[in-house]
Design a protein around this motif. Structure first.
Motif, PDB file in Angstrom:
ATOM      1  N   LEU A 157     -10.372  32.911  39.596  1.00 60.63           N
ATOM      2  CA  LEU A 157     -10.704  32.278  38.405  1.00 60.63           C
ATOM      3  C   LEU A 157     -10.372  33.346  37.223  1.00 60.63           C
ATOM      4  N   GLN A 158      -9.561  32.931  36.259  1.00 62.51           N
ATOM      5  CA  GLN A 158      -9.250  33.767  35.194  1.00 62.51           C
ATOM      6  C   GLN A 158      -8.834  32.659  33.827  1.00 62.51           C
ATOM      7  N   SER A 159      -9.903  32.843  32.785  1.00 63.06           N
ATOM      8  CA  SER A 159      -9.460  31.973  31.615  1.00 63.06           C
ATOM      9  C   SER A 159      -8.479  32.525  30.827  1.00 63.06           C
ATOM     10  N   ASN A 160      -7.778  31.626  30.265  1.00 62.23           N
ATOM     11  CA  ASN A 160      -6.652  32.046  29.324  1.00 62.23           C
ATOM     12  C   ASN A 160      -7.186  32.097  27.857  1.00 62.23           C
ATOM     13  N   ARG A 161      -7.446  33.419  27.307  1.00 60.45           N
ATOM     14  CA  ARG A 161      -8.188  33.913  26.182  1.00 60.45           C
ATOM     15  C   ARG A 161      -7.264  33.219  25.158  1.00 60.45           C
ATOM     16  N   LEU A 195      -9.394  22.815  37.274  1.00 57.04           N
ATOM     17  CA  LEU A 195      -9.868  23.937  36.943  1.00 57.04           C
ATOM     18  C   LEU A 195      -8.440  25.102  36.707  1.00 57.04           C
ATOM     19  N   PHE A 254      -7.423  26.051  32.821  1.00 56.30           N
ATOM     20  CA  PHE A 254      -7.136  27.490  32.706  1.00 56.30           C
ATOM     21  C   PHE A 254      -5.917  28.162  32.303  1.00 56.30           C
ATOM     22  N   SER A 280      -7.971  29.050  24.994  1.00 55.27           N
ATOM     23  CA  SER A 280      -9.015  28.332  24.518  1.00 55.27           C
ATOM     24  C   SER A 280     -10.190  29.135  23.950  1.00 55.27           C
ATOM     25  N   LEU A 292     -14.487  25.956  25.342  1.00 54.29           N
ATOM     26  CA  LEU A 292     -14.378  25.281  26.542  1.00 54.29           C
ATOM     27  C   LEU A 292     -15.342  24.007  26.954  1.00 54.29           C
ATOM     28  N   LEU A 295     -17.370  33.418  35.816  1.00 56.61           N
ATOM     29  CA  LEU A 295     -16.518  33.203  34.861  1.00 56.61           C
ATOM     30  C   LEU A 295     -17.117  32.637  33.584  1.00 56.61           C
ATOM     31  N   TYR A 314     -17.126  34.485  29.951  1.00 51.76           N
ATOM     32  CA  TYR A 314     -16.231  33.731  28.924  1.00 51.76           C
ATOM     33  C   TYR A 314     -16.595  34.106  27.268  1.00 51.76           C
TER      34      TYR A 314
END
Length: 624
Positions: free
Chosen positions: A306-310, A450, A454, A458, A461, A481, A485
């Motif tokens: 899991l990795q969020s798109n900053r 998810l 992601f 964002s 969230l 994650l 965040y």
């Protein structure tokens, strides 16, 4: 004698073995939690126990006349009739007579006296089939589960439907109750009710759940499915986590030694003609066996990555509400709420089903206008929204097209990544990524959602029930994650452990539109703190005096000095048993011998827990 025993049971459905010679026995009064990654075969085991599935190999032994009831994780679409009809339908012929009797009584009460002869005939049938005992049982179960008999089943919420189906399972008076994800669609109050109910249940229980609080509170043994094998772990969930890590560490060491030896033997076999002349044929056969064993080894399935798109940081003030109110018809949903959400806050939103949690999210995001008061949204907001109904997924499009929209790549934090590689991070194989969404399981849909959100940059969230159908390992990775965040989080969930581990404060629906804000998690911290404060204020002078004098005497001090040695001895015995249980041959022994060792481990665990508790008590008394 166990209620039911599985001996060397195997099942494959035509592919690799899903269950590989598993062994299990269930005794009266046990509460077993069945764990495993999605797709490991947990629901299959329950269906084997009910007899709905037959093993390809091995045997299933049951006590004569054993009654088994099963609560599926999905509500059957064809279920119709009143609550009374649905509950009594679990009783075969007796249930049919009861349904007729119940409907006739209702019609006669409405003035239709032409049905009296028919009522007399049904009464006769009930008397001949022990129906009055069953009638009392149905009435008592409806009362215990607080279910109104004459409400139409189709009109109920998802949580109430599950409660009705549980009642149908219970009226059968089962010796073994099987529950598959019993907390699905339940709010926190309903889950707390279910916990207390299951703790008081006198029969044997086996359940599948991703609710870590539930399994910690009620399980007496953890059963795990992992790569086709089944392992039994006496004790609660926390004890299982410790023992599982020890077993995995042992397995990694064993595999490393095996692979090192195999590599050495491969070097030997490839040596020149001189070595071949003196080749040991027994050693060659042993090498072939090692190759076969290595090829057959099933490694743990991968973890979701899991990795969020900053996005760039939002303004400091994200959302501010001033005395907002909203109602449907005459029912207040939100009444006079004033709050400020600052960049980096992680807010949990908690309340019963139907309280208005999604409505509150829509008000906070200005998708809905308050009927009173104002909502002010901050600057530079990039919002990613996880919708519990998964409405942003196109049912007819493939996994790949839902995420990448026809492209071969996605961009995560400025880096281009091929869609196949990205989806593999969410455990979708290259062969599966062209599967349409409508063919996916609940857990796969949540992982896909998810993956989709992601890809969106964002800094706010919004997650509405993200934990449904996720296995525990993925839940824990999602927790990690969200903890890391850097943006702001709005989280709706009924998963108490998930909320506790993630949020910094909560907005709690307290009834009649009142929403209160608390720092920290909702979990009984608030209630417990109030309770403990009341207790402290309520101490009498005599009780306060007793507390002050609570110093260690000679006998207690001696006990305190001896406890570390006792604990050390118990931990050594515990470790010896864990090492033995980590070996595959442990479960190939006689079932009675396995049960004795498991019982011995339970006894040691119990003594250890008591020793630690006593040690803490004595140390605390010493410090006062």
């Amino acid at each position: 004698m166990p209620l039911i025993t599985l001996r060397d049971v195997s099942l494959s459905f035509g592919g690799p073995l899903l269950l590989n010679q598993i062994n299990l026995s269930i005794d009266k009064g046990e509460r077993l939690c069945l764990l495993g990654r999605n797709g490991e075969g947990k629901s299959t085991v329950l269906k084997l126990l009910t007899g709905a599935l037959k093993p390809e190999d091995g045997v299933i032994e049951k006590q004569q006349s054993i009654k088994i009831s099963y609560l599926d994780q999905e509500v059957p679409a064809e279920t119709k009739g009143s609550i009374y009809d649905v509950v009594s339908s679990g009783l075969d012929q007796q249930g049919k007579f009861l349904q007729q009797y119940h409907h006739l009584i209702h019609e006669i009460d409405q003035g239709n006296h032409d049905l009296l002869d028919q009522l007399a005939e049904v009464q006769h049938q009930l008397e001949a089939n022990n129906g009055w005992h069953v009638s009392q049982l149905v009435d008592a179960t409806l009362s215990r589960l607080e279910l109104p008999a004459d409400i139409e089943f189709s009109s109920l919420s998802g949580g109430l439907k599950r409660r009705v189906l549980l009642a149908r399972a219970l009226v059968q008076e089962p010796d073994l109750l099987l529950l598959d994800e019993p907390t699905n669609h339940l709010d926190i109050d309903a889950i707390l009710w279910l916990e207390e109910f299951l703790l008081s249940y006198r029969g044997a229980l086996m359940f599948i759940t991703h609710d870590r609080s539930l399994m910690q509170k009620i399980s007496t043994r953890i059963i795990e499915l992992d790569r086709g094998n089944m392992t039994s772990w006496p004790g609660d969930y926390q004890q299982y986590l410790r023992h599982k890590e020890e077993a995995l560490h042992s397995e990694r060491k064993e595999h490393a030694l095996f692979d090192k030896k195999l590599a050495q033997e491969e070097v030997w076999i490839r040596q020149g003609i001189k070595a071949r002349r003196t080749r040991n044929e027994g050693r060659v056969r042993a090498l072939k066996e090692m190759r076969d064993k290595r090829q057959a080894r099933r490694v743990q399935s991968g973890k979701v990555q899991l990795q969020s798109n900053r996005s760039e940081s939002s303004g400091k003030r994200v959302i501010e509400t001033d005395n907002i109110s909203y109602q449907y018809d005459d029912t207040p949903i939100v009444k006079g709420l004033s709050t400020t959400i600052i960049r980096g806050d992680k807010i949990g939103i908690i309340g019963p089903n139907g309280a208005g949690k999604t409505t509150l999210l829509n008000l906070l995001l200005e998708k809905l206008e308050p009927q009173q008061g104002t909502v002010s949204i901050g600057t530079r907001l990039d919002i990613a929204y996880f919708d519990q109904h998964r409405n942003i997924l196109d049912e007819n499009k493939s996994i790949m097209d839902n995420v990448a929209g026809g492209s071969d790549h996605v961009t995560i934090n400025g880096q281009s990544k091929h869609i196949i590689s990205y989806l593999q991070d969410f455990l979708f194989t290259p062969e599966r990524i062209r599967t349409p969404v409508k063919a996916l399981s609940g857990g796969e849909r949540n992982r896909l959602l998810l993956a989709k959100i992601f890809t969106q940059p964002s800094n706010l969230l919004v997650m509405d029930e993200p934990t449904n159908d996720l296995d525990i390992e993925t839940l824990e990775l999602l927790e990690e994650l969200l903890l890391n965040y850097e943006g702001t989080l709005l989280l709706v969930s009924h998963d108490r452990t998930f909320i506790d581990n993630v949020v910094t404060s909560v907005l709690v629906f307290e009834g009649d539109g009142i929403i209160n804000e608390y720092v920290g998690s909702y979990q009984p911290p608030i209630k417990e703190n109030k309770k403990n404060t009341a207790k402290k204020k309520g101490l009498t002078k005599k009780e306060k005096s007793a507390v002050k004098k609570n110093k260690l005497n000679y006998k207690d001090q001696r006990e305190l000095d001896e406890l570390p040695q006792q604990i050390d001895k118990l931990e050594q015995q515990q470790q010896q048993l864990h090492d033995a249980m980590a070996q595959p041959e442990f479960y190939q022994r006689n079932g009675n011998d396995i049960a004795k060792d498991e019982e011995r481990l339970k006894s040691i665990e119990k003594k250890l827990n008591s020793a630690y508790t006593r040690w803490d008590d004595l140390e605390n008394n010493k410090k006062e």
